[in-house]
Scaffold this active site. Structure first.
Site, short mmCIF file in Angstrom:
data_model
loop_
_atom_site.label_atom_id
_atom_site.label_comp_id
_atom_site.label_asym_id
_atom_site.label_seq_id
_atom_site.Cartn_x
_atom_site.Cartn_y
_atom_site.Cartn_z
N LYS A 191 11.65 -6.71 45.35
CA LYS A 191 12.53 -7.32 44.35
C LYS A 191 13.99 -7.21 44.79
O LYS A 191 14.32 -6.49 45.73
CB LYS A 191 12.34 -6.63 43.01
CG LYS A 191 12.78 -5.16 43.01
CD LYS A 191 12.60 -4.51 41.66
CE LYS A 191 13.09 -3.06 41.69
NZ LYS A 191 13.04 -2.41 40.37
N ARG B 98 11.10 1.29 28.13
CA ARG B 98 11.63 0.03 28.66
C ARG B 98 10.49 -0.98 28.52
O ARG B 98 10.10 -1.33 27.41
CB ARG B 98 12.10 0.24 30.11
CG ARG B 98 13.11 -0.75 30.59
CD ARG B 98 13.65 -0.39 31.96
NE ARG B 98 12.61 -0.33 32.99
CZ ARG B 98 12.83 -0.08 34.27
NH1 ARG B 98 14.06 0.16 34.69
NH2 ARG B 98 11.84 -0.05 35.14
N HIS C 186 5.40 3.19 34.60
CA HIS C 186 6.52 3.51 35.49
C HIS C 186 7.14 4.84 35.07
O HIS C 186 7.29 5.11 33.88
CB HIS C 186 7.55 2.40 35.43
CG HIS C 186 8.54 2.44 36.57
ND1 HIS C 186 8.17 2.42 37.89
CD2 HIS C 186 9.90 2.47 36.57
CE1 HIS C 186 9.25 2.45 38.66
NE2 HIS C 186 10.31 2.50 37.88
N ARG D 20 3.48 2.14 44.51
CA ARG D 20 4.47 1.06 44.52
C ARG D 20 5.82 1.55 45.07
O ARG D 20 6.81 1.60 44.33
CB ARG D 20 4.69 0.49 43.12
CG ARG D 20 3.45 -0.03 42.42
CD ARG D 20 3.85 -0.75 41.12
NE ARG D 20 4.80 0.01 40.33
CZ ARG D 20 4.47 0.86 39.36
NH1 ARG D 20 3.20 1.08 39.06
NH2 ARG D 20 5.41 1.51 38.68
N TYR E 56 46.94 -2.66 46.81
CA TYR E 56 47.41 -2.91 45.45
C TYR E 56 47.72 -1.61 44.69
O TYR E 56 46.93 -0.66 44.72
CB TYR E 56 46.35 -3.69 44.66
CG TYR E 56 46.17 -5.11 45.10
CD1 TYR E 56 47.25 -6.01 45.07
CD2 TYR E 56 44.94 -5.58 45.52
CE1 TYR E 56 47.07 -7.32 45.47
CE2 TYR E 56 44.75 -6.90 45.92
CZ TYR E 56 45.83 -7.77 45.90
OH TYR E 56 45.66 -9.08 46.28
N CYS F 151 40.11 -4.27 47.95
CA CYS F 151 40.49 -5.62 47.54
C CYS F 151 39.25 -6.52 47.56
O CYS F 151 38.18 -6.10 47.99
CB CYS F 151 41.55 -6.18 48.47
SG CYS F 151 42.99 -5.10 48.68
N MET F 152 39.39 -7.74 47.10
CA MET F 152 38.24 -8.64 47.07
C MET F 152 37.66 -8.85 48.47
O MET F 152 36.44 -8.93 48.64
CB MET F 152 38.62 -9.99 46.47
CG MET F 152 37.45 -10.96 46.40
SD MET F 152 37.85 -12.57 45.72
CE MET F 152 38.06 -12.17 43.99
N ASP F 153 38.54 -8.94 49.47
CA ASP F 153 38.10 -9.36 50.79
C ASP F 153 38.37 -8.37 51.90
O ASP F 153 38.02 -8.62 53.05
CB ASP F 153 38.79 -10.68 51.17
CG ASP F 153 38.73 -11.69 50.04
OD1 ASP F 153 37.64 -12.12 49.71
OD2 ASP F 153 39.81 -12.00 49.48
#
Length: 373
Positions: A33, A131, A163, A219, A261, A308-310
């Site tokens: 998954k 759950r 589970h 599993r 930043y 930072c983002m990048d």
């Protein structure tokens, strides 16, 4: 020439599954998954099957259908199914489905009728996770309805499953309590005439530490990818993912220079800064600012300032580094470099999250080995 990459060692996945398979008499369902925990669902599935798994586990119907579209014919169980999905497509593609309520069971009966074949069903009992799964009070009605549907030829009951809550803490009191609840649920099913082909509750941790929980099928998930579910233990597993990038820019700066930043990091001496083109858009957690470990040529550094983002910045001191040098965020740890466990420890999370983040981004995923089914 590459800029950044997530490298996946399929031989490691295959070896990890073989290691898990050797430790049990039960069949092995490799859980793929979440795009194979970030490693790539289809290549990971093929490597796991080559290592001895005979089942595959996924959450969603789309994931299961993706395996079939890739030509993988091994048994597949999908277990996270919202109302109204085209379950008949799963039935038509020989995908096993999990039912935890009468409503879900009714949808599976209808799906089988549409597909003109019995739906292969695993009945899930909630043994304490609160759950998915039917409660102990609702369990007899679900089993009884499933037994009737099986007698009518609408479904085939393949499994009964559950589970664990806390199997990653061996010896925790919840483990035995859940096993008792699971055995009680199996006894109820048997009294109502249901004897499933497969009984399964063991995740990675229980596969490695609780052979009494193996039943007919185990599993493993995170262990397939070489990461331990139990902190501080390795169990002979081999991490399959490495995340790395080439340094984009270096610059010499004086003491007192603010970095990234908000200037949450300031240099305390004349030093070299190295800019690495990976950021939170690529899977680097922003809360790894000022704490995430990165290695260059075997020398560890810590992210300097905010992620930072990048991109991220490293204060490498006087280490001679140049644009194009490789910065490794995590990998096998064989050469002393950071691991996914190191990252998880640094930002107070789990190794599952680290690899899944890095594997589901714009960064190219590169495979060291390709496997056929």
């Amino acid at each position: 020439m590459w800029q950044a990459e997530v490298r996946v060692d399929l031989d490691a996945i295959r070896a990890n599954v073989a290691r898990l398979r050797a430790g049990t008499s039960a069949a092995v369902m490799a859980v793929v998954k979440g795009d194979g925990y970030g490693h790539g669902m289809v290549p990971a599935a093929r490597a796991a099957l080559a290592g001895g798994a005979t089942w595959l586990g996924v959450c969603t119907l789309d994931e299961a259908l993706g395996l079939r579209r890739a030509g993988i014919t091994a048994p597949v169980l999908a277990w996270l199914l919202a109302p109204g999905l085209p379950l008949h497509e799963g039935v038509a593609n020989d995908i096993d489905l999990s039912a935890a309520s009468l409503g879900q069971l009714d949808e599976m009966i209808t799906a089988g009728q549409t597909a003109q074949r019995p739906t292969r069903v695993h009945l899930k009992i909630d043994t304490g996770l609160s759950r998915g799964g039917a409660t102990a009070d609702d369990w007899p009605a679900l089993v009884e309805a499933a037994a009737k549907a099986q007698a009518d030829g609408a479904i085939e009951i393949i499994g009964v499953w559950s589970h664990f809550v806390y199997a990653d803490a061996p010896g925790h009191e919840t483990i035995d309590r859940q096993l008792d609840a699971f055995r009680d649920a199996l006894a109820v099913a048997e009294r109502l005439g249901v004897r499933p082909q497969l009984r399964h509750i063991a995740n990675s941790a229980a596969t490695l530490t609780r052979p009494d929980a193996h039943f007919d099928l185990v599993r493993p998930g995170i262990a397939v990818y070489g990461l331990s579910p139990v902190p501080g233990e390795r169990y002979g597993l081999r991490p399959a993912m490495t995340a790395r990038a080439r340094i984009m820019l270096t610059k010499r700066v004086p003491a007192g220079t603010g970095v990234s930043y908000g200037h949450t990091y300031t240099t305390d001496r004349e030093t070299t800064l190295a800019v690495v083109p990976l950021g939170y858009a690529d899977g680097v957690p922003r809360h790894a600012s000022n704490i995430g470990p990165v290695a260059i040529d075997g020398v560890r550094h810590t992210i300097a300032g905010r992620v930072c983002m990048d991109q991220i910045v490293l204060d490498v001191g006087d280490q001679p580094v140049a644009p194009g040098d490789v910065a490794t965020l995590f990998g096998s740890g064989d050469n002393g470099g950071p691991t996914a466990d190191d990252w998880a420890d640094a930002i107070d999370t789990i190794n599952y999250e680290i690899v899944t983040r890095f594997g589901s981004t714009r960064v190219n995923r590169v495979y060291d080995k390709e496997d056929g089914e």
